[in-house]
Design a protein around this motif. Structure first.
Motif, short mmCIF file in Angstrom:
data_model
loop_
_atom_site.label_atom_id
_atom_site.label_comp_id
_atom_site.label_asym_id
_atom_site.label_seq_id
_atom_site.Cartn_x
_atom_site.Cartn_y
_atom_site.Cartn_z
N PHE A 75 0.83 -1.21 0.00
CA PHE A 75 0.00 0.00 0.00
C PHE A 75 0.87 1.25 0.00
O PHE A 75 0.60 2.22 -0.73
CB PHE A 75 -0.92 -0.01 1.23
CG PHE A 75 -1.83 1.18 1.30
CD1 PHE A 75 -3.04 1.19 0.61
CD2 PHE A 75 -1.50 2.29 2.06
CE1 PHE A 75 -3.89 2.28 0.66
CE2 PHE A 75 -2.33 3.39 2.13
CZ PHE A 75 -3.53 3.39 1.42
N THR A 76 1.92 1.25 0.83
CA THR A 76 2.79 2.43 0.92
C THR A 76 3.53 2.67 -0.39
O THR A 76 3.61 3.81 -0.89
CB THR A 76 3.80 2.25 2.06
OG1 THR A 76 3.10 1.99 3.28
CG2 THR A 76 4.66 3.49 2.24
N VAL A 77 4.08 1.60 -0.99
CA VAL A 77 4.79 1.73 -2.26
C VAL A 77 3.82 2.11 -3.38
O VAL A 77 4.13 2.96 -4.23
CB VAL A 77 5.53 0.43 -2.61
CG1 VAL A 77 6.13 0.50 -4.01
CG2 VAL A 77 6.62 0.15 -1.58
N GLY A 78 2.64 1.49 -3.38
CA GLY A 78 1.64 1.81 -4.41
C GLY A 78 1.18 3.25 -4.34
O GLY A 78 0.99 3.92 -5.36
N LYS A 79 1.00 3.74 -3.11
CA LYS A 79 0.59 5.14 -2.93
C LYS A 79 1.68 6.08 -3.44
O LYS A 79 1.39 7.09 -4.11
CB LYS A 79 0.31 5.39 -1.45
CG LYS A 79 -0.14 6.81 -1.14
CD LYS A 79 -0.36 6.98 0.36
CE LYS A 79 -0.72 8.41 0.70
NZ LYS A 79 -0.89 8.60 2.17
N ALA A 80 2.94 5.76 -3.15
CA ALA A 80 4.05 6.59 -3.63
C ALA A 80 4.13 6.58 -5.15
O ALA A 80 4.43 7.60 -5.78
CB ALA A 80 5.37 6.08 -3.03
N SER A 81 3.82 5.43 -5.74
CA SER A 81 3.83 5.34 -7.20
C SER A 81 2.69 6.14 -7.82
O SER A 81 2.89 6.87 -8.80
CB SER A 81 3.74 3.88 -7.63
OG SER A 81 3.72 3.75 -9.03
N ASN A 82 1.51 6.05 -7.23
CA ASN A 82 0.35 6.77 -7.77
C ASN A 82 0.52 8.28 -7.66
O ASN A 82 0.00 9.04 -8.50
CB ASN A 82 -0.92 6.34 -7.04
CG ASN A 82 -1.33 4.92 -7.38
OD1 ASN A 82 -0.94 4.39 -8.42
ND2 ASN A 82 -2.09 4.28 -6.50
N LEU A 83 1.23 8.74 -6.63
CA LEU A 83 1.46 10.18 -6.45
C LEU A 83 2.73 10.65 -7.14
O LEU A 83 3.18 11.77 -6.91
CB LEU A 83 1.54 10.50 -4.95
CG LEU A 83 0.27 10.24 -4.13
CD1 LEU A 83 0.52 10.51 -2.64
CD2 LEU A 83 -0.88 11.10 -4.64
N SER A 84 3.31 9.76 -7.95
CA SER A 84 4.55 10.05 -8.71
C SER A 84 5.75 10.30 -7.81
O SER A 84 6.79 10.80 -8.27
CB SER A 84 4.34 11.28 -9.63
OG SER A 84 3.30 11.04 -10.55
N GLU A 85 5.64 9.95 -6.53
CA GLU A 85 6.78 10.10 -5.62
C GLU A 85 7.88 9.12 -5.99
O GLU A 85 9.07 9.46 -5.95
CB GLU A 85 6.33 9.86 -4.17
CG GLU A 85 5.35 10.91 -3.66
CD GLU A 85 4.78 10.55 -2.30
OE1 GLU A 85 4.20 11.43 -1.64
OE2 GLU A 85 4.89 9.37 -1.89
N LEU A 86 7.49 7.90 -6.33
CA LEU A 86 8.48 6.88 -6.69
C LEU A 86 9.22 7.27 -7.96
O LEU A 86 10.44 7.07 -8.08
CB LEU A 86 7.79 5.52 -6.86
CG LEU A 86 8.69 4.31 -7.12
CD1 LEU A 86 9.74 4.19 -6.03
CD2 LEU A 86 7.86 3.04 -7.20
N THR A 87 8.50 7.86 -8.93
CA THR A 87 9.14 8.30 -10.17
C THR A 87 10.16 9.39 -9.90
O THR A 87 11.27 9.38 -10.45
CB THR A 87 8.07 8.83 -11.15
OG1 THR A 87 7.10 7.81 -11.39
CG2 THR A 87 8.70 9.26 -12.46
N ALA A 88 9.80 10.33 -9.02
CA ALA A 88 10.72 11.41 -8.68
C ALA A 88 11.96 10.89 -7.96
O ALA A 88 13.09 11.36 -8.18
CB ALA A 88 10.00 12.44 -7.81
N ILE A 89 11.77 9.89 -7.09
CA ILE A 89 12.90 9.31 -6.35
C ILE A 89 13.86 8.62 -7.31
O ILE A 89 15.09 8.78 -7.22
CB ILE A 89 12.39 8.33 -5.28
CG1 ILE A 89 11.67 9.10 -4.17
CG2 ILE A 89 13.53 7.51 -4.69
CD1 ILE A 89 10.95 8.20 -3.18
N LYS A 90 13.32 7.86 -8.26
CA LYS A 90 14.16 7.20 -9.26
C LYS A 90 14.89 8.22 -10.13
O LYS A 90 16.07 8.04 -10.46
CB LYS A 90 13.32 6.28 -10.13
CG LYS A 90 12.81 5.03 -9.43
CD LYS A 90 12.00 4.16 -10.39
CE LYS A 90 11.51 2.90 -9.73
NZ LYS A 90 10.71 2.06 -10.67
N ALA A 91 14.19 9.29 -10.50
CA ALA A 91 14.79 10.32 -11.37
C ALA A 91 15.95 11.03 -10.68
O ALA A 91 16.85 11.55 -11.34
CB ALA A 91 13.72 11.33 -11.78
N SER A 92 15.93 11.04 -9.34
CA SER A 92 17.01 11.71 -8.60
C SER A 92 18.24 10.83 -8.46
O SER A 92 19.23 11.24 -7.83
CB SER A 92 16.52 12.13 -7.23
OG SER A 92 16.21 10.99 -6.43
#
Length: 360
Positions: A75-92
């Motif tokens: 749930f935590t990882v999915g929420k981060a992905s849906n809010l584009s937080e995971l994408t931003a973390i990878k881009a950094s």
């Protein structure tokens, strides 16, 4: 990443607490529906019912921890992905492995807490729960006890394979006496197929048995038809009380029981499986999180709900594997330690195969 670590850990733990409360509540409701008729038939008071489920809750929580941890991680990882937080973390430039590290280390801490919880706290609650079942629900009563092992004195161990409470007769009895100055040195042993209790004179009598005495250089054995044993410190009513179910024993008590069973020559396989399972099940949270996160990270498309559903299904499959391996182990077909850890090894192997395939 320290700020993000704190953010994800806080969200991870909060979701675990929520999931545990929700899953435990559902479990309790289902159990109440199944046992309500029994409570009504026995006229059990409402406060007793409430107390029963209070002491039953730790056992439910123990079972639900792996499911709640996996649900929270996804749930935590999915929420981060849906809010584009995971994408931003990878881009950094942060790797997926670094992103997963706070979940892994937090889960390791949860595994340690789960070990203490299931090894020492749950057995205490189970004792009270089983006593309530016996006293108010009339469950768990028996006219016989089996596989009883206990220390009758500082220098004496007693093993009884079967005890008939109605006839007050113990079957397949072994009594071992040890030296006072060396508790590892056996000095005598009595083995008898039956041992009866004389309720008038208040002593035990061994029938058609053998007595061995040991010295540093020799062993002597005599056969006897009957032998009075006035020094035994237990009564028939105490024998049933001495037999604890494995779920009532903490890790220390289980380890002591295994030691006694080995000393008296009884197969300790079932007790060993229970002992090792306390450790392996406590690590279940880490195994399912590794397995679930690697599967989810490799999954192309699909909603968060479907991923959570698939991985929770995998968790229940994991629990089924544990039950199946336990059945084989109790039949003597698997080593006790391998029996307890089989499901962990299998799912860990699957997770390790998927880890190198994770997208960076």
């Amino acid at each position: 990443m320290k700020i993000l670590d704190k953010y994800f850990i806080k969200s991870f733990l909060a979701t675990i607490v929520f999931a545990l409360i929700a899953f435990t509540f559902v479990f309790v409701i289902i159990d109440i529906m199944e046992n309500l008729d029994d409570f009504i038939d026995q006229n059990v008071a409402g406060y007793i019912i409430a107390y029963y489920y209070i002491v039953f809750t730790p056992d439910i929580i123990k079972l639900m921890i792996p499911v709640a941890v996996l649900f929270s991680a996804l749930f935590t990882v999915g929420k981060a992905s849906n809010l584009s937080e995971l994408t931003a973390i990878k881009a950094s430039g942060v790797s997926i492995y670094r992103f997963m590290s706070p979940f892994i280390f937090t889960t390791l801490l949860i595994c340690f807490i789960a070990l203490i919880f299931s090894g020492y706290i749950v057995p205490i609650a189970n004792k009270t729960k089983i006593n309530i079942q016996r006293e108010y629900l009339r469950k768990g009563f028996t006219n016989a006890a089996s596989n009883i092992f206990f220390q009758d004195s500082q220098t004496r161990l007693v093993s009884i394979s079967f005890f008939d409470e109605q006839k007050e007769i113990a079957h397949r009895v072994s009594i071992q006496n040890f030296a006072k100055n060396d508790p590892t040195k056996i000095i005598s042993r009595i083995d008898t197929p039956t041992m009866a209790y004389d309720s008038v004179n208040h002593y035990w009598k061994a029938l058609n048995g053998t007595e061995r005495t040991f010295t540093n250089v020799s062993e002597n054995m005599i056969n006897f038809k009957d032998k009075i044993l006035p020094n035994l410190n237990f009564t028939p009513s105490e024998l049933i009380e001495k037999q604890q179910k494995p779920e009532e024993m903490n890790l220390g008590e289980l380890k002591k029981l295994i030691h006694i069973q080995k000393m008296v020559g009884t197969d300790p396989t079932r007790t060993q499986i229970e002992y090792y399972s306390r450790f392996s099940f406590s690590m279940a949270s880490l195994i399912v999180v590794l397995f679930g996160l690697t599967i989810s990270a490799n999954k192309k498309g699909g909603s968060l709900g479907s991923q959570i559903g698939i991985n929770i299904l995998a968790t229940f499959i994991y629990l089924v594997f544990m039950k199946v391996s336990t059945a084989f182990g109790k039949n003597g077909e698997l080593n006790p330690m391998l029996t307890a850890w089989f499901a962990n090894f299998l799912f860990l192997f699957a997770a390790l195969i998927n880890i190198p395939r994770l997208k960076q």
